[in-house]
Write a protein that holds these residues in place. Sequence first.
Motif, PDB file in Angstrom:
ATOM      1  N   TYR A   1      41.802  21.785  26.652  1.00  0.00           N
ATOM      2  CA  TYR A   1      41.113  22.797  27.456  1.00  0.00           C
ATOM      3  C   TYR A   1      39.775  23.093  26.802  1.00  0.00           C
ATOM      4  O   TYR A   1      39.589  22.851  25.622  1.00  0.00           O
ATOM      5  CB  TYR A   1      41.935  24.091  27.525  1.00  0.00           C
ATOM      6  CG  TYR A   1      43.197  23.975  28.341  1.00  0.00           C
ATOM      7  CD1 TYR A   1      43.147  23.901  29.728  1.00  0.00           C
ATOM      8  CD2 TYR A   1      44.443  23.934  27.733  1.00  0.00           C
ATOM      9  CE1 TYR A   1      44.309  23.794  30.470  1.00  0.00           C
ATOM     10  CE2 TYR A   1      45.605  23.830  28.468  1.00  0.00           C
ATOM     11  CZ  TYR A   1      45.531  23.760  29.848  1.00  0.00           C
ATOM     12  OH  TYR A   1      46.674  23.653  30.583  1.00  0.00           O
TER      13      TYR A   1
ATOM     14  N   ALA B   1      46.170  21.767  23.723  1.00  0.00           N
ATOM     15  CA  ALA B   1      47.520  22.227  24.019  1.00  0.00           C
ATOM     16  C   ALA B   1      48.531  21.138  23.679  1.00  0.00           C
ATOM     17  O   ALA B   1      49.633  21.424  23.223  1.00  0.00           O
ATOM     18  CB  ALA B   1      47.628  22.626  25.484  1.00  0.00           C
TER      19      ALA B   1
ATOM     20  N   SER C   1      55.752  30.227  20.287  1.00  0.00           N
ATOM     21  CA  SER C   1      54.956  30.476  21.482  1.00  0.00           C
ATOM     22  C   SER C   1      53.573  29.848  21.327  1.00  0.00           C
ATOM     23  O   SER C   1      52.962  29.926  20.269  1.00  0.00           O
ATOM     24  CB  SER C   1      54.844  31.979  21.689  1.00  0.00           C
ATOM     25  OG  SER C   1      54.087  32.236  22.825  1.00  0.00           O
ATOM     26  N   GLY C   2      53.102  29.195  22.390  1.00  0.00           N
ATOM     27  CA  GLY C   2      51.774  28.584  22.353  1.00  0.00           C
ATOM     28  C   GLY C   2      51.766  27.209  21.708  1.00  0.00           C
ATOM     29  O   GLY C   2      50.697  26.624  21.502  1.00  0.00           O
ATOM     30  N   SER C   3      52.939  26.655  21.415  1.00  0.00           N
ATOM     31  CA  SER C   3      52.970  25.363  20.725  1.00  0.00           C
ATOM     32  C   SER C   3      52.791  24.189  21.689  1.00  0.00           C
ATOM     33  O   SER C   3      52.637  23.055  21.257  1.00  0.00           O
ATOM     34  CB  SER C   3      54.280  25.220  19.955  1.00  0.00           C
ATOM     35  OG  SER C   3      55.375  25.367  20.825  1.00  0.00           O
ATOM     36  N   GLY C   4      52.819  24.471  23.002  1.00  0.00           N
ATOM     37  CA  GLY C   4      52.580  23.403  23.972  1.00  0.00           C
ATOM     38  C   GLY C   4      53.830  22.914  24.679  1.00  0.00           C
ATOM     39  O   GLY C   4      53.780  21.912  25.394  1.00  0.00           O
ATOM     40  N   LYS C   5      54.929  23.638  24.540  1.00  0.00           N
ATOM     41  CA  LYS C   5      56.191  23.194  25.149  1.00  0.00           C
ATOM     42  C   LYS C   5      56.072  23.126  26.669  1.00  0.00           C
ATOM     43  O   LYS C   5      56.426  22.114  27.279  1.00  0.00           O
ATOM     44  CB  LYS C   5      57.334  24.158  24.768  1.00  0.00           C
ATOM     45  CG  LYS C   5      57.509  24.362  23.277  1.00  0.00           C
ATOM     46  CD  LYS C   5      58.662  25.299  22.958  1.00  0.00           C
ATOM     47  CE  LYS C   5      58.490  26.711  23.485  1.00  0.00           C
ATOM     48  NZ  LYS C   5      57.400  27.483  22.880  1.00  0.00           N
ATOM     49  N   SER C   6      55.563  24.199  27.264  1.00  0.00           N
ATOM     50  CA  SER C   6      55.442  24.207  28.728  1.00  0.00           C
ATOM     51  C   SER C   6      54.451  23.151  29.185  1.00  0.00           C
ATOM     52  O   SER C   6      54.691  22.443  30.176  1.00  0.00           O
ATOM     53  CB  SER C   6      54.962  25.569  29.230  1.00  0.00           C
ATOM     54  OG  SER C   6      55.876  26.562  28.907  1.00  0.00           O
ATOM     55  N   THR C   7      53.351  23.061  28.484  1.00  0.00           N
ATOM     56  CA  THR C   7      52.327  22.087  28.873  1.00  0.00           C
ATOM     57  C   THR C   7      52.913  20.681  28.874  1.00  0.00           C
ATOM     58  O   THR C   7      52.669  19.891  29.790  1.00  0.00           O
ATOM     59  CB  THR C   7      51.128  22.162  27.917  1.00  0.00           C
ATOM     60  OG1 THR C   7      50.715  23.522  27.824  1.00  0.00           O
ATOM     61  CG2 THR C   7      49.976  21.321  28.414  1.00  0.00           C
TER      62      THR C   7
ATOM     63  N   GLU D   1      62.222  27.240  29.984  1.00  0.00           N
ATOM     64  CA  GLU D   1      62.776  28.546  29.617  1.00  0.00           C
ATOM     65  C   GLU D   1      63.532  29.189  30.778  1.00  0.00           C
ATOM     66  O   GLU D   1      63.198  30.282  31.219  1.00  0.00           O
ATOM     67  CB  GLU D   1      61.646  29.474  29.151  1.00  0.00           C
ATOM     68  CG  GLU D   1      60.882  28.880  27.989  1.00  0.00           C
ATOM     69  CD  GLU D   1      60.106  29.934  27.214  1.00  0.00           C
ATOM     70  OE1 GLU D   1      60.480  31.117  27.299  1.00  0.00           O
ATOM     71  OE2 GLU D   1      59.163  29.557  26.511  1.00  0.00           O
TER      72      GLU D   1
HETATM   73  N1  LIG Z   1      44.749  26.973  31.501  1.00  0.00           N
HETATM   74  C1  LIG Z   1      44.607  27.058  30.171  1.00  0.00           C
HETATM   75  N2  LIG Z   1      43.395  27.253  29.617  1.00  0.00           N
HETATM   76  C2  LIG Z   1      43.243  27.345  28.288  1.00  0.00           C
HETATM   77  N3  LIG Z   1      44.253  27.244  27.413  1.00  0.00           N
HETATM   78  C3  LIG Z   1      45.479  27.054  27.875  1.00  0.00           C
HETATM   79  C4  LIG Z   1      45.732  26.947  29.278  1.00  0.00           C
HETATM   80  N4  LIG Z   1      47.065  26.758  29.458  1.00  0.00           N
HETATM   81  C5  LIG Z   1      47.612  26.734  28.227  1.00  0.00           C
HETATM   82  N5  LIG Z   1      46.678  26.919  27.280  1.00  0.00           N
HETATM   83  C6  LIG Z   1      46.896  26.936  25.841  1.00  0.00           C
HETATM   84  O1  LIG Z   1      47.659  25.827  25.471  1.00  0.00           O
HETATM   85  C7  LIG Z   1      48.559  26.142  24.433  1.00  0.00           C
HETATM   86  C8  LIG Z   1      49.961  25.722  24.779  1.00  0.00           C
HETATM   87  O2  LIG Z   1      50.457  26.547  25.822  1.00  0.00           O
HETATM   88  P1  LIG Z   1      51.939  26.426  26.392  1.00  0.00           P
HETATM   89  O3  LIG Z   1      52.058  27.347  27.546  1.00  0.00           O
HETATM   90  O4  LIG Z   1      52.247  25.003  26.640  1.00  0.00           O
HETATM   91  O5  LIG Z   1      52.800  26.952  25.190  1.00  0.00           O
HETATM   92  P2  LIG Z   1      54.373  27.217  25.111  1.00  0.00           P
HETATM   93  O6  LIG Z   1      54.853  26.473  23.928  1.00  0.00           O
HETATM   94  O7  LIG Z   1      55.013  26.925  26.409  1.00  0.00           O
HETATM   95  O8  LIG Z   1      54.446  28.762  24.798  1.00  0.00           O
HETATM   96  P3  LIG Z   1      55.516  29.864  25.289  1.00  0.00           P
HETATM   97  O9  LIG Z   1      56.709  29.742  24.399  1.00  0.00           O
HETATM   98  O10 LIG Z   1      54.791  31.146  25.066  1.00  0.00           O
HETATM   99  O11 LIG Z   1      55.811  29.603  26.719  1.00  0.00           O
HETATM  100  C9  LIG Z   1      48.411  27.621  24.167  1.00  0.00           C
HETATM  101  O12 LIG Z   1      47.580  27.809  23.051  1.00  0.00           O
HETATM  102  C10 LIG Z   1      47.729  28.132  25.402  1.00  0.00           C
HETATM  103  O13 LIG Z   1      46.927  29.244  25.111  1.00  0.00           O
END
Ligand SMILES: Nc1ncnc2c1ncn2[C@@H]1O[C@H](COP(=O)(O)OP(=O)(O)OP(=O)(O)O)[C@@H](O)[C@H]1O
Lengths: 244, 248
Positions: free
Chosen positions: B17, B24, B44-50, B170
Amino acid sequence: MATYFAELKNDFILNFIDEGRWRWLWEGLGNTLIITFVALLMGLAIGIVIAAVRSTFDKNRESMEMHKGFGYYVLKLSNAICHLYLTVIRGTPVVVQLLIMYFIVFATSRDSLMVAMIAFGINSGAYVAEILRGGIMSIDNGQFEAGRSLGFNYIQTMIYIIIPQVFKNVLPVLCNEFIVLLKETSVAGYVGIVDLTKAGDLIRGRTFSAFMPLIAVALIYLIMVVILTALVGVLERRLRKNER
Amino acid sequence: MNGNTPYIVVNDLQKHYKGGAIRALDGIDFSINRGEVVVIIGPSGSGKSTFLRSLNLLEIPTHGDIIVNGTNIIEKNVNIDEHRQKMCMVFQHFNLFPHMTVLKNMTLAPVKLLKKPQAEVETKALNLLKRVGLSDRAYAYPDQLSGGQKQRVAIVRALMMEPDVMLFDEPTSALDPEMVGEVLEVMKELASDGMTMVVVTHEMGFAREVGSRVIFMDDGRILEQGSPADIFGNPQNPRLKDFLSKVL
Ligand SMILES: Nc1ncnc2c1ncn2[C@@H]1O[C@H](COP(=O)(O)OP(=O)(O)OP(=O)(O)O)[C@@H](O)[C@H]1O
Ligand SMILES: [Mg+2]
């Protein structure tokens, strides 16, 4: 007291009965309604197309940028044109748009009623487009994602999942736009149309008595708006009741 | 396909991004075989959802390959909608369609996309509802259901497409604690029926009990992966140790 009522009666006869002047108001009302109605249909058609282009671009921008094809550039150009249209139409007074339509764009046509329908339709389209787009954008993105993740393409997701929800949310707002439009057509007199407002003004010019015709015009608008507003209220309650 | 090739193979997957300022996903290599249940854990924020959302292109990767059943789905000529029908997703916030009954939520996609007859699809839907204990809710609207019921409906809605893989992001995080169990129960049953699953979750008990493999992600990378016994019993990476000390 008696003289007051006698005067009022004379005034009424002068303004509405003599020379059948009430008929002017009646015909004016007809023109007001037909302009509003046709403009509304045009506005809806334009608004739907513009909202579709704009939200398709917004929602698919990222995936289309991955493989920039012909479709991407067509959509990008269409989006830019829509954006320009919205900016111009919403950034200028409707009277000015009407005058430009009548004296410049359709300068060769003397069918002022037709020109007014088109001018108000184009104007209304911009507002309808933004109402619809707002409605689409207000739907939780999770709904799009759920649709797409089941395998629906963008258009199917819109048709089966998004639009039914948008429709429910924006119908009352669209009806209010219709009410606004009804009042806005009162400037049609600028291009020589005898609409309701112009009719009242013509009577005033003829009888040199302002009170009766202008108050009558105001009352007719008011009654229409009050009735339509009440109908929108009923509609709103009906929609909310169906909601779970 | 050859039984030895993994069903999904991911090579050097990246998602940036802000022109690369945020990574991500920062080079993920991953594979999953049919019938495997891979559980992804991480802060949280480690990129799992992405990562999960990249697998069905709800997120468009910046770089890398995603090869599903031999097809690289990143490529231009791939019909992503057909691909998604085989790879259904269950979301944290359920995302049921609020204007449709439970039954309609379930039958819409198979009727419109797979062109199956309505009656057949409805019978199937009612059977699935029965399996998850929701027979009596077929004609309810989503807003009339509890969170746990909504999520069970979301799962069977996805199952209606007879997917090859199910992705869970989740699925129990938005639920009241007393409803978590009923959803996990359904997922366990799916796993034991042989469904291929990728599950992002904070439910370590589920990971330990059901996971064939556990993946630990941080900063957009896979830092460690292994059997639940190894990950929970003998973690190596200091960040994983730190993470486990906080969640267990
Ligand atoms: N549209 C976006 N623009 C900028 N940064 C993004 C965007 N979407 C995700 N990120 C960043 O990418 C990183 C990974 O996000 P992600 O949602 O995959 O984390 P996660 O592991 O699923 O966290 P959680 O446990 O909180 O759901 C985070 O730092 C988030 O801030
Ligand atoms: Mg997440």
